[in-house]
Design an enzyme around this catalytic site. Structure first.
Site, mmCIF file in Angstrom:
data_model
loop_
_atom_site.group_PDB
_atom_site.id
_atom_site.type_symbol
_atom_site.label_atom_id
_atom_site.label_comp_id
_atom_site.label_asym_id
_atom_site.label_seq_id
_atom_site.Cartn_x
_atom_site.Cartn_y
_atom_site.Cartn_z
ATOM 1 N N CYS A 69 0.831 -1.207 0.000
ATOM 2 C CA CYS A 69 0.000 0.000 0.000
ATOM 3 C C CYS A 69 0.869 1.263 0.000
ATOM 4 C CB CYS A 69 -0.961 0.011 1.182
ATOM 5 S SG CYS A 69 -0.172 -0.152 2.800
ATOM 6 N N HIS A 97 -1.571 1.380 7.436
ATOM 7 C CA HIS A 97 -2.016 1.319 6.046
ATOM 8 C C HIS A 97 -1.858 2.685 5.396
ATOM 9 C CE1 HIS A 97 -4.146 -0.174 2.573
ATOM 10 N NE2 HIS A 97 -5.065 0.766 2.683
#
Length: 331
Positions: free
Chosen positions: A21, A280
């Site tokens: 990510c 994330h």
């Protein structure tokens, strides 16, 4: 917020290859930089020794032209991983370090004048070496450090080039981007182990150091230093930093000789949610055609209002002094 289902230029998701990510967020931000994308769409570049620029160009083309709703960055990751093996592992990496490596690798592939000197590697700065590329044309700025010996009061000037400016966060609760900039550009005193060697005094001396911006890039990237690592002590600063979407004025930090009336507008953000050992990454990017904001979360793309762009998760901020137009592909 509406999730995008139709194919559109510049709105292509990226497949997560396993904790990638950080990579996807940075690539989406770079794909929203129209002058960079247009350069690679033009096919003008020639990478004689490195395949990374070619792989990056194909990826930007796939992402911008809107022929797929989602593409894989696997080829580019594999090519970049030959130089930086950490990015081929299925472990979370730092988005800022990845960004610096990408910019460095593209510059090395595309530079027009080769010069001796150290590679930038993982650093934000590199030595001045008379090299030009689309990366230096868009992202490279220059600082000048005025270093004054506190004993003889002699001042020397030390120039330093940057592509990413790492800003300290002066508060753990709340502050503004201007507070971070003021903290970075304020005068500092070097003592003890940080003393300088004064050529006039002939010995190490305490010194006052102050940075000025002598060249502001067309696109300036700010790294908010949220990850505080001192020896074995590590933590993430969750400070809510207020940053403007337009009219960012850098003139207070510029040297009077190089000062110009130029305002910057936010064009992309890399966000980090979570803590130091996990989390994330996502990206917010302003579309060069619609002028609307979109959230990029790996393969998922969502239209968001401009009021949602300001969050406490901001980690990298991309500002431009020129309005972007849609990149075009040369035939």
């Amino acid at each position: 917020m509406a999730e995008m289902n139709h194919l559109c230029q510049g709105l292509t998701g990226l497949r997560n290859l396993g904790n990638t990510c950080y990579m996807n967020a940075v690539l989406q931000c770079l794909c929203s930089m129209s002058p960079l994308v247009e350069y690679f769409l033009s096919g003008k570049y020639v990478a004689l020794h490195l395949y990374s620029a070619t792989a990056f160009g194909y990826l930007m083309s796939d992402m911008w032209l809107g022929e797929f709703d989602c593409v894989s960055p696997e080829v580019f990751r594999s090519v970049l991983g030959e130089r930086y093996p950490a990015f081929t592992k299925q472990t979370q990496q730092d988005a800022q370090e990845f960004l610096i490596c990408v910019l460095n690798e593209l510059h090395e592939a595309l530079k027009k004048v080769r010069a001796h000197g150290d590679r930038r590697g993982w650093r934000c700065f590199r030595s001045i070496a008379g090299e030009t590329s689309i990366i230096t044309q868009l992202f490279e700025g220059q600082l000048s450090y005025d270093i004054t010996c506190l004993e003889c009061e002699t001042t020397t000037d030390k120039p330093e080039i940057f592509t990413v400016l790492s800003l300290p966060i002066p508060s753990e609760r709340a502050c503004s981007l201007q507070d971070c900039l003021k903290c970075f550009f304020q005068q500092d005193t070097l003592t003890w182990n940080n003393q300088i060697h004064c050529s006039w005094c002939g010995t190490k001396q305490d010194a006052a150091v102050k940075a000025n911006l002598t060249k502001a890039p067309k696109i300036i990237i700010f790294h908010l230093k949220r990850f505080d690592c001192q020896g074995t002590y590590k933590k993430k600063l969750l400070t809510d930093i207020c940053y403007p979407l337009s009219n960012l004025d850098l003139s207070p930090y510029s040297s009077p000789l190089f000062r110009r009336n130029c305002k910057y507008s936010l064009c992309a953000v890399v966000n980090h949610f979570g803590f130091l050992d996990g989390g994330h990454y996502t990206a917010f990017c302003k579309h060069s055609v619609t002028k609307g904001w979109f959230s990029f979360d790996d393969s998922q793309i969502t239209a968001i209002p401009s009021s949602s762009v300001q969050t406490a998760a901001a980690y990298l901020l991309f500002y431009t002094c020129q309005a972007f137009s849609a990149p075009t592909k040369s035939h």
